[in-house]
Design an enzyme around this catalytic site. Structure first.
Site, PDB file in Angstrom:
ATOM      1  CB  CYS A 191      30.589  40.196 -78.722  1.00 50.70           C
ATOM      2  SG  CYS A 191      32.677  39.878 -79.855  1.00 50.70           S
ATOM      3  CD  GLU A 243      37.275  34.070 -78.021  1.00 46.82           C
ATOM      4  OE1 GLU A 243      36.242  34.780 -76.505  1.00 46.82           O
ATOM      5  OE2 GLU A 243      37.789  33.935 -77.776  1.00 46.82           O
ATOM      6  CE  LYS A 253      26.231  25.555 -86.068  1.00 51.21           C
ATOM      7  NZ  LYS A 253      25.061  26.578 -87.075  1.00 51.21           N
ATOM      8  CD  GLU A 271      24.938  40.611 -76.184  1.00 47.06           C
ATOM      9  OE1 GLU A 271      25.074  39.356 -75.434  1.00 47.06           O
ATOM     10  OE2 GLU A 271      26.191  40.487 -76.596  1.00 47.06           O
ATOM     11  N   GLY A 306      26.460  28.764 -75.560  1.00 47.13           N
ATOM     12  CA  GLY A 306      27.446  28.416 -75.051  1.00 47.13           C
ATOM     13  C   GLY A 306      26.941  27.482 -73.845  1.00 47.13           C
ATOM     14  N   GLY A 340      29.731  32.578 -79.497  1.00 47.88           N
ATOM     15  CA  GLY A 340      28.217  32.972 -80.188  1.00 47.88           C
ATOM     16  C   GLY A 340      27.840  33.305 -78.484  1.00 47.88           C
ATOM     17  CB  SER A 341      24.362  34.163 -76.698  1.00 44.04           C
ATOM     18  OG  SER A 341      23.827  32.315 -77.121  1.00 44.04           O
TER      19      SER A 341
HETATM   20  P1  NAD Z   1      23.935  32.661 -81.422  1.00 40.24           P
HETATM   21  O1  NAD Z   1      24.662  31.136 -80.009  1.00 40.24           O
HETATM   22  O2  NAD Z   1      22.597  32.090 -81.458  1.00 40.24           O
HETATM   23  O3  NAD Z   1      24.840  31.070 -82.604  1.00 40.24           O
HETATM   24  C1  NAD Z   1      25.779  31.151 -82.656  1.00 40.24           C
HETATM   25  C2  NAD Z   1      26.163  29.586 -83.304  1.00 40.24           C
HETATM   26  O4  NAD Z   1      26.078  28.800 -82.619  1.00 40.24           O
HETATM   27  C3  NAD Z   1      25.289  29.571 -84.031  1.00 40.24           C
HETATM   28  O5  NAD Z   1      25.870  28.671 -85.106  1.00 40.24           O
HETATM   29  C4  NAD Z   1      24.761  28.477 -83.892  1.00 40.24           C
HETATM   30  O6  NAD Z   1      23.786  27.855 -85.377  1.00 40.24           O
HETATM   31  C5  NAD Z   1      24.886  28.164 -83.006  1.00 40.24           C
HETATM   32  N1  NAD Z   1      24.440  27.161 -81.820  1.00 40.24           N
HETATM   33  C6  NAD Z   1      23.077  27.582 -80.976  1.00 40.24           C
HETATM   34  N2  NAD Z   1      22.877  27.147 -79.869  1.00 40.24           N
HETATM   35  C7  NAD Z   1      23.580  25.607 -80.284  1.00 40.24           C
HETATM   36  C8  NAD Z   1      24.208  24.735 -79.480  1.00 40.24           C
HETATM   37  N3  NAD Z   1      22.824  24.999 -78.515  1.00 40.24           N
HETATM   38  N4  NAD Z   1      24.272  23.456 -79.570  1.00 40.24           N
HETATM   39  C9  NAD Z   1      25.426  23.929 -80.948  1.00 40.24           C
HETATM   40  N5  NAD Z   1      25.047  24.857 -81.765  1.00 40.24           N
HETATM   41  C10 NAD Z   1      24.936  26.000 -81.428  1.00 40.24           C
HETATM   42  O7  NAD Z   1      25.014  33.502 -81.396  1.00 40.24           O
HETATM   43  P2  NAD Z   1      24.259  34.636 -82.385  1.00 40.24           P
HETATM   44  O8  NAD Z   1      23.118  35.392 -82.628  1.00 40.24           O
HETATM   45  O9  NAD Z   1      25.029  34.006 -83.895  1.00 40.24           O
HETATM   46  O10 NAD Z   1      25.249  35.418 -81.928  1.00 40.24           O
HETATM   47  C11 NAD Z   1      25.327  36.601 -81.457  1.00 40.24           C
HETATM   48  C12 NAD Z   1      25.731  36.217 -80.151  1.00 40.24           C
HETATM   49  O11 NAD Z   1      27.089  35.846 -79.915  1.00 40.24           O
HETATM   50  C13 NAD Z   1      26.073  37.836 -79.359  1.00 40.24           C
HETATM   51  O12 NAD Z   1      25.576  37.104 -77.775  1.00 40.24           O
HETATM   52  C14 NAD Z   1      27.446  38.510 -78.854  1.00 40.24           C
HETATM   53  O13 NAD Z   1      27.875  38.640 -77.901  1.00 40.24           O
HETATM   54  C15 NAD Z   1      27.923  36.551 -78.924  1.00 40.24           C
HETATM   55  N6  NAD Z   1      29.483  36.770 -79.548  1.00 40.24           N
HETATM   56  C16 NAD Z   1      30.746  37.279 -78.880  1.00 40.24           C
HETATM   57  C17 NAD Z   1      31.576  36.842 -79.465  1.00 40.24           C
HETATM   58  C18 NAD Z   1      33.230  36.841 -78.913  1.00 40.24           C
HETATM   59  O14 NAD Z   1      33.737  37.066 -79.366  1.00 40.24           O
HETATM   60  N7  NAD Z   1      32.730  36.817 -77.119  1.00 40.24           N
HETATM   61  C19 NAD Z   1      32.027  37.414 -80.871  1.00 40.24           C
HETATM   62  C20 NAD Z   1      30.737  37.900 -81.802  1.00 40.24           C
HETATM   63  C21 NAD Z   1      29.452  36.999 -80.929  1.00 40.24           C
END
Ligand code: NAD
Length: 480
Positions: free
Chosen positions: A279, A245, A172, A378, A228, A223-224
């Site tokens: 990230c 992650e 997804k 962040e 998470g 993601g964030s």
């Molecule tokens: P986000 O958490 O908003 O979304 C990431 C993904 O998760 C998207 O596909 C979104 O649709 C989905 N999502 C969001 N909430 C959800 C939920 N409650 N249940 C299921 N799916 C859900 O993150 P973003 O804004 O796309 O990315 C930015 C963040 O990701 C930053 O905080 C960054 O530091 C982090 N990030 C971490 C890494 C790592 O490897 N640690 C790498 C890249 C980005």
């Protein structure tokens, strides 16, 4: 023949699936709608998961060499279509050519490299009476939830090990960057049996349905930290495995013995690669007071000479736009907070809201207080606090004073000092005199609230398996 500039379909059980109800995809450099993508329904998710579960029986049973060959073939297909992927990635994500090259070729390299990995049974005990072996069995159907900053690479970091381990996958993508992920799954239709690699695009609900789905066995999420937390809670209802992650607030510590002009370009890219939507971007730059002014001035000089913010499709652009409206609004808050608190901008600070895309200028904040939002949070955008330090123990404590623990770096000539300081930093990856060096053989993950588990390496592969210990009593059973 896969078309990259049209026909964005979901891949479900080996078929291309469109929906009547669609969602728009935008070019962040122009704010124009560039495509319409399917909006997956709950029934379509259920159908996909059932197909992935059926496919799991076959896929997990075939020889690992066949699975590895198929994953390597997907790597080759990405490489064969690298130009199309790079153009599409720039259009949907905003990144300039250099970043698109890194991500697309990186994805091909990763697929091929992970395809060489395998896990072997561990022989725990073998004697005349007993044999005990621990095996690694694939966990089942994996839901791969991907962010918008590196949409192709971070999907591949999940797809490759999951498929090699014998799992089937439902990807997804973020609704901000669905296009490249839909296309890689479409390429996969020619390579994998139906149901092995599926990709669904959708809105807010889709990710949540996946994390709650009783027939998905594992969620691999990037993601964030905030998302998470929700995902971990949702996975708990079905005791689903999850790899998380998450976000970071990576410190970089600059020692007094650096050559400012030499280190400045490296520090600049440490912080601003991918428009700082990274990230692992350096998000706090701690510079020793003896060289603070010189390093800051060398950064300013580098920015003046080498940095051009613009449309990633323009060959002169080195820094692209922010990927989406929501993130743009979020980054603007940090600019406002700095202004409201009268922090000094060494460069940047003013956002031109009349520009055609979600552009934000590269901005350095000159020694704001340690307690400020720009230091503690962040921003995930091109605004970086420069901070002065004098005492080694104090700067290490400041660097570690965060609930994040993703990455950290230390820069200087004294290798013993680098190692000494690096060993005290609380982060999943510590880089010394370099940064953003990743490898398919290197475990990558976060400490503290930056994550759970890891990706890459055999440790990452293992995350797609369950341990199974099999014990055999070789002594013929006899009645007592
Ligand atoms: P986000 O958490 O908003 O979304 C990431 C993904 O998760 C998207 O596909 C979104 O649709 C989905 N999502 C969001 N909430 C959800 C939920 N409650 N249940 C299921 N799916 C859900 O993150 P973003 O804004 O796309 O990315 C930015 C963040 O990701 C930053 O905080 C960054 O530091 C982090 N990030 C971490 C890494 C790592 O490897 N640690 C790498 C890249 C980005």
């Amino acid at each position: 023949m896969v078309k990259f500039d049209s026909d964005y379909s979901m891949t479900i059980n080996g078929e291309s699936v469109f929906t009547e109800n669609c969602l728009p995809a935008y070019n962040p450099a122009t704010k124009e709608i560039i495509a319409q993508v399917p909006n997956c329904s709950r029934e379509q998710l259920d159908f996909t998961v059932s197909a992935a579960r059926r496919a799991f029986k076959l896929w997990s049973a075939i020889n690992i060499n066949e699975r590895q060959a198929a994953v390597a073939a997907l790597g080759q297909a990405v490489e064969d279509h690298a130009e199309e992927f790079m153009a599409l990635l720039t259009r949907e994500q905003g990144k300039p050519r250099a970043g698109a090259e890194w991500e697309v070729y990186g994805s091909a390299i990763w697929l091929k490299a992970i395809a060489t990995q395998s896990l072997h049974d561990e022989l725990i005990l073998e004697n005349a009476e007993r044999r005990v072996v621990t095996r690694f069995t694939p966990v089942g159907v994996v839901g791969a939830i991907v962010p918008w900053n590196f949409p192709l690479l971070l999907a591949v970091w999940k797809i490759a090990p999951a498929l090699v381990a014998g799992c089937t996958v439902v990807v997804k993508p973020s609704s901000n960057t669905p296009l490249c992920d839909l296309k890689i799954a479409e390429l996969g239709k020619e390579i994998f049996p139906p149901g092995v690699l599926n990709c669904l695009s959708g809105g807010e609900g889709l990710g949540k349905w996946m994390t709650a789905h009783p027939d998905i066995n594992k969620i691999a999420f990037t993601g964030s930290t905030e998302s998470g937390r929700h995902i971990m809670k949702s996975c708990s209802d079905t005791i689903k495995r999850c790899t998380l992650e998450l976000g970071g607030n990576d410190p970089a510590i600059v020692l007094p013995d650096v050559d400012p002009k030499v280190v400045a370009p490296k520090l600049f890219w440490a912080a601003f690669t991918n428009t700082a939507q990274f990230c692992n971007a350096t998000k706090r730059l701690y510079i020793h007071e003896a060289v603070y002014d010189d390093v800051r001035d060398a950064l300013l000089q580098f920015i003046k000479e080498h940095v051009k913010v613009g449309n990633g499709a323009d060959p002169d652009t080195t820094i692209g736009p922010i990927n989406n409206a929501q993130q743009y609004e979020k980054v603007k808050e940090y600019f406002k907070d700095c202004r409201d608190n009268n922090f000094k901008f060494a460069v940047g600070g003013e956002i031109d809201e009349s520009s055609p895309g979600w552009f934000i200028p590269v901005t350095l904040v000159d020694n704001p207080p340690e307690s400020s939002r720009i230091v503690k949070e962040e921003p995930f955008g091109p605004i970086l606090p420069l901070l002065k330090w004098t005492d080694e123990a104090d700067v290490i404590a400041r660097a570690n004073d965060t609930y994040f623990g993703l990455g950290a770096s230390v820069w200087g000539k004294d290798l013993e000092a680098l190692k000494r300081i690096g060993a005290q930093l609380e982060a999943g990856t510590v880089w010394l005199n370099e940064i953003h060096q990743y490898s398919p053989d290197q475990a990558f993950g976060g400490h503290k609230q930056s994550g759970l588990g890891c990706e890459n390496s055999l440790h990452g592969l293992m995350e797609y398996t369950n341990w199974q210990t099999v014990t055999l009593n070789k002594v013929p059973l006899s009645t007592p």
